[in-house]
Design a protein around this motif. Structure first.
Motif, PDB file in Angstrom:
ATOM      1  N   ASN A   1     -23.257 -18.705  -2.941  1.00 55.25           N
ATOM      2  CA  ASN A   1     -21.661 -19.859  -2.863  1.00 55.25           C
ATOM      3  C   ASN A   1     -21.017 -19.064  -2.813  1.00 55.25           C
ATOM      4  OD1 ASN A   1     -21.828 -22.590  -1.911  1.00 55.25           O
ATOM      5  ND2 ASN A   1     -23.065 -22.416  -3.602  1.00 55.25           N
ATOM      6  N   LEU A   2     -20.796 -18.033  -3.841  1.00 55.45           N
ATOM      7  CA  LEU A   2     -19.638 -16.940  -3.872  1.00 55.45           C
ATOM      8  C   LEU A   2     -19.545 -15.876  -2.540  1.00 55.45           C
ATOM      9  CD1 LEU A   2     -19.399 -16.347  -7.815  1.00 55.45           C
ATOM     10  CD2 LEU A   2     -17.485 -16.762  -6.419  1.00 55.45           C
ATOM     11  N   ASP A   3     -20.867 -15.105  -2.548  1.00 60.35           N
ATOM     12  CA  ASP A   3     -21.394 -14.198  -1.578  1.00 60.35           C
ATOM     13  C   ASP A   3     -20.840 -15.112  -0.263  1.00 60.35           C
ATOM     14  OD1 ASP A   3     -23.361 -11.958  -1.561  1.00 60.35           O
ATOM     15  OD2 ASP A   3     -24.207 -13.036  -0.595  1.00 60.35           O
ATOM     16  N   ARG A   4     -21.882 -15.893  -0.312  1.00 66.50           N
ATOM     17  CA  ARG A   4     -21.924 -16.401   1.496  1.00 66.50           C
ATOM     18  C   ARG A   4     -19.950 -16.401   1.785  1.00 66.50           C
ATOM     19  NH1 ARG A   4     -23.791 -21.279   0.823  1.00 66.50           N
ATOM     20  NH2 ARG A   4     -21.420 -22.246   1.374  1.00 66.50           N
ATOM     21  N   VAL A   5     -19.026 -16.753   1.058  1.00 68.69           N
ATOM     22  CA  VAL A   5     -17.631 -17.278   1.141  1.00 68.69           C
ATOM     23  C   VAL A   5     -17.301 -15.896   0.894  1.00 68.69           C
ATOM     24  CG1 VAL A   5     -15.619 -18.428   0.915  1.00 68.69           C
ATOM     25  CG2 VAL A   5     -17.970 -20.049   0.154  1.00 68.69           C
ATOM     26  N   ILE A   6     -16.997 -14.617   0.594  1.00 66.18           N
ATOM     27  CA  ILE A   6     -16.967 -13.673   0.583  1.00 66.18           C
ATOM     28  C   ILE A   6     -17.320 -13.047   1.747  1.00 66.18           C
ATOM     29  CG2 ILE A   6     -16.435 -11.532  -0.599  1.00 66.18           C
ATOM     30  CD1 ILE A   6     -17.393 -13.069  -3.012  1.00 66.18           C
ATOM     31  N   GLY A   7     -18.275 -13.053   2.228  1.00 69.45           N
ATOM     32  CA  GLY A   7     -18.434 -13.235   3.606  1.00 69.45           C
ATOM     33  C   GLY A   7     -17.999 -13.196   4.500  1.00 69.45           C
ATOM     34  N   ASN A   8     -17.966 -14.848   4.716  1.00 69.35           N
ATOM     35  CA  ASN A   8     -17.050 -15.649   5.475  1.00 69.35           C
ATOM     36  C   ASN A   8     -15.691 -15.516   5.860  1.00 69.35           C
ATOM     37  OD1 ASN A   8     -19.317 -16.361   6.604  1.00 69.35           O
ATOM     38  ND2 ASN A   8     -19.625 -18.596   5.445  1.00 69.35           N
ATOM     39  N   ILE A   9     -15.272 -14.624   4.890  1.00 68.19           N
ATOM     40  CA  ILE A   9     -13.718 -14.854   4.548  1.00 68.19           C
ATOM     41  C   ILE A   9     -13.308 -13.188   4.439  1.00 68.19           C
ATOM     42  CG2 ILE A   9     -13.093 -17.327   3.341  1.00 68.19           C
ATOM     43  CD1 ILE A   9     -12.191 -15.209   1.202  1.00 68.19           C
ATOM     44  N   GLY A  10     -14.360 -12.116   5.003  1.00 74.23           N
ATOM     45  CA  GLY A  10     -13.661 -11.115   4.912  1.00 74.23           C
ATOM     46  C   GLY A  10     -13.017 -10.245   3.904  1.00 74.23           C
ATOM     47  N   ARG A  11     -13.043 -11.584   2.907  1.00 71.17           N
ATOM     48  CA  ARG A  11     -12.390 -10.253   1.386  1.00 71.17           C
ATOM     49  C   ARG A  11     -13.419  -8.992   1.074  1.00 71.17           C
ATOM     50  NH1 ARG A  11     -10.759 -11.907  -4.069  1.00 71.17           N
ATOM     51  NH2 ARG A  11     -11.792  -9.881  -4.710  1.00 71.17           N
ATOM     52  N   LYS A  12     -12.875  -8.817   0.466  1.00 71.58           N
ATOM     53  CA  LYS A  12     -13.590  -7.086  -0.400  1.00 71.58           C
ATOM     54  C   LYS A  12     -14.529  -7.542  -1.351  1.00 71.58           C
ATOM     55  CE  LYS A  12     -10.699  -6.051  -4.290  1.00 71.58           C
ATOM     56  NZ  LYS A  12      -9.176  -6.133  -4.281  1.00 71.58           N
ATOM     57  N   PRO A  13     -15.943  -7.548  -1.731  1.00 71.22           N
ATOM     58  CA  PRO A  13     -16.149  -7.315  -2.793  1.00 71.22           C
ATOM     59  C   PRO A  13     -15.762  -8.027  -4.461  1.00 71.22           C
ATOM     60  CG  PRO A  13     -17.675  -5.798  -1.824  1.00 71.22           C
ATOM     61  CD  PRO A  13     -15.588  -5.905  -0.762  1.00 71.22           C
ATOM     62  N   LEU A  14     -16.703  -8.473  -4.662  1.00 70.10           N
ATOM     63  CA  LEU A  14     -16.297  -9.616  -5.937  1.00 70.10           C
ATOM     64  C   LEU A  14     -16.777  -8.963  -6.945  1.00 70.10           C
ATOM     65  CD1 LEU A  14     -13.286 -12.066  -7.527  1.00 70.10           C
ATOM     66  CD2 LEU A  14     -15.598 -13.484  -7.223  1.00 70.10           C
ATOM     67  N   LYS A  15     -15.876  -8.258  -8.052  1.00 65.94           N
ATOM     68  CA  LYS A  15     -16.729  -8.430  -9.481  1.00 65.94           C
ATOM     69  C   LYS A  15     -16.891  -9.705 -10.367  1.00 65.94           C
ATOM     70  CE  LYS A  15     -14.350  -4.290 -10.228  1.00 65.94           C
ATOM     71  NZ  LYS A  15     -12.977  -3.336 -10.864  1.00 65.94           N
ATOM     72  N   VAL A  16     -18.719  -9.912 -10.624  1.00 62.04           N
ATOM     73  CA  VAL A  16     -18.715 -11.246 -11.211  1.00 62.04           C
ATOM     74  C   VAL A  16     -19.331 -10.437 -12.467  1.00 62.04           C
ATOM     75  CG1 VAL A  16     -18.642 -12.506  -9.060  1.00 62.04           C
ATOM     76  CG2 VAL A  16     -20.870 -10.734  -9.834  1.00 62.04           C
ATOM     77  N   LEU A  17     -19.828 -11.713 -13.555  1.00 62.75           N
ATOM     78  CA  LEU A  17     -20.045 -11.387 -14.532  1.00 62.75           C
ATOM     79  C   LEU A  17     -20.876 -12.403 -15.254  1.00 62.75           C
ATOM     80  CD1 LEU A  17     -17.591 -10.553 -17.448  1.00 62.75           C
ATOM     81  CD2 LEU A  17     -18.427  -8.813 -15.957  1.00 62.75           C
ATOM     82  N   VAL A  18     -22.219 -11.898 -15.389  1.00 64.90           N
ATOM     83  CA  VAL A  18     -22.916 -13.191 -15.587  1.00 64.90           C
ATOM     84  C   VAL A  18     -22.918 -13.521 -17.296  1.00 64.90           C
ATOM     85  CG1 VAL A  18     -25.287 -13.829 -16.185  1.00 64.90           C
ATOM     86  CG2 VAL A  18     -24.909 -12.218 -13.744  1.00 64.90           C
ATOM     87  N   GLN A  19     -22.751 -15.121 -17.284  1.00 64.92           N
ATOM     88  CA  GLN A  19     -22.463 -15.820 -18.333  1.00 64.92           C
ATOM     89  C   GLN A  19     -24.411 -16.253 -19.033  1.00 64.92           C
ATOM     90  OE1 GLN A  19     -20.016 -19.417 -18.296  1.00 64.92           O
ATOM     91  NE2 GLN A  19     -20.305 -19.889 -20.194  1.00 64.92           N
TER      92      GLN A  19
END
Length: 243
Positions: free
Chosen positions: A116-134
Motif C-alpha cells: 500500500n505504501l509503495d503504491r500510494v507513493i508511486g501514485n502521488i509522485g513523492r520521493k521514496p520513503l524510508k521504512v523499518l520492518v517491525q
C-alpha cells in the motif's frame, strides 16, 4: 548549548536525554552522533513540540495518523517526522499526502502495508520513503510486528517488490516491564545479522530502532541506532485527543 533562563521544562529534559545518550554511547565505545533520538510527541500539544524544536531538535515521532496530519502543517518543514504507530491501509494515503516531510515509517509489519505504501507513493509522485520492518521480539499477541522467523522474508519483499520504499532497518517494542528487554533487543540484533548476511549489506547500513524512555540506555549499549523517547522529554501528562 547554554541553558538560558527562558528555557522550558521540555527543552531542559531534552538536553538531559541527549547527555544520557552520549554517556551510554561512550560506555559501549560507540559514536554518539550515530544515535538518533526520536522525540515521541503523541498527545502532546504543538506548543510543546515547538519548544523542543526551538531547543534544536528536529526528529519527532507520532503514533496516530489524524494527529500527525494536524500537527505537521503547524510546524516547520525541516522537521523529520517518523510514524511509529500501527498503520492501517486506509490511512496510508492521508498520511503520505498530509505530511510531505514524512521521513520514515517505522512500523511496516506485513506485505499488505508495504504494498500500500509503495503504491500510494508511486501514485502521488513523492520521493521514496524510508521504512523499518517491525519485528515482534517479545511474542506478545498484543504487539504488532512480524515474527522474527518471518523478518527476512518481509525485508526481501520490500527490497525486491517495493521500488518506492527504501528499506532502512528494523524496529521493535520490548516488554513493558523491561524484564525481558535484553532478550528482545538481542533478538532484533540477530534479525539484523540474518538480514544483512542475506542481502549482502553492512550492518551499519541497517538501523535498529529499539529502546524507549525506560530502557533507551540499555538499548544503546546493545546496538540501537534509534531510540524513541517520549515521557522523559515531554512529561507524563496526557492531553486529550481530538475525536
Amino acid at each position: 548549548m547554554a541553558a538560558s533562563a527562558m528555557d522550558g521544562v521540555a527543552a531542559t529534559a531534552l538536553r538531559s536525554v541527549l547527555h544520557r545518550v552520549k554517556q551510554a554511547a561512550e560506555r559501549s565505545s560507540r559514536v554518539p552522533d550515530r544515535i538518533k533520538v526520536v522525540a515521541v510527541s503523541k498527545t502532546k500539544p504543538v506548543s510543546l513540540l515547538r519548544e523542543v524544536y526551538d531547543a534544536g531538535h528536529r526528529c519527532f515521532g507520532e503514533n496516530y495518523v489524524q494527529e500527525i496530519i494536524e500537527k505537521a502543517p503547524q510546524l516547520p518543514e525541516d522537521i523529520e517526522w517518523h510514524f511509529i504507530g500501527n498503520l492501517q491501509s486506509n490511512k496510508v494515503k492521508p498520511l503520505l499526502t498530509g505530511v510531505p516531510n514524512l521521513s520514515m515509517v517505522e512500523t511496516v509489519d506485513d506485505e499488505k502495508i508495504a504494498n500500500n505504501l509503495d503504491r500510494v507513493i508511486g501514485n502521488i509522485g513523492r520521493k521514496p520513503l524510508k521504512v523499518l520492518v517491525q519485528v515482534n521480539t517479545s511474542g506478545e499477541t498484543s504487539k504488532f510486528g512480524v515474527d522474527p522467523d518471518g523478518c527476512l522474508e518481509l525485508v526481501k519483499h520490500v527490497t525486491s517488490n517495493c521500488p518506492n520504499l527504501e528499506f532502512s532497518g528494523l524496529m521493535t517494542i520490548g516488554m513493558p516491564d523491561y524484564t525481558s528487554t535484553p532478550e528482545n533487543f538481542k533478538t532484533l540484533a540477530n534479525c539484523r545479522s540474518e538480514v544483512c548476511n542475506a542481502l549482502g549489506i553492512p550492518e551499519e547500513q541497517c538501523q535498529l530502532s529499539m529502546g524507549m524512555s525506560g530502557d533507551f540506555e540499555l538499548a544503546i549499549e546493545m546496538g540501537s541506532t534509534n531510540v524513541r523517547v517520549g515521557s522523559t522529554i515531554f512529561g507524563a501528562r496526557e492531553y486529550p485527543k481530538k475525536q
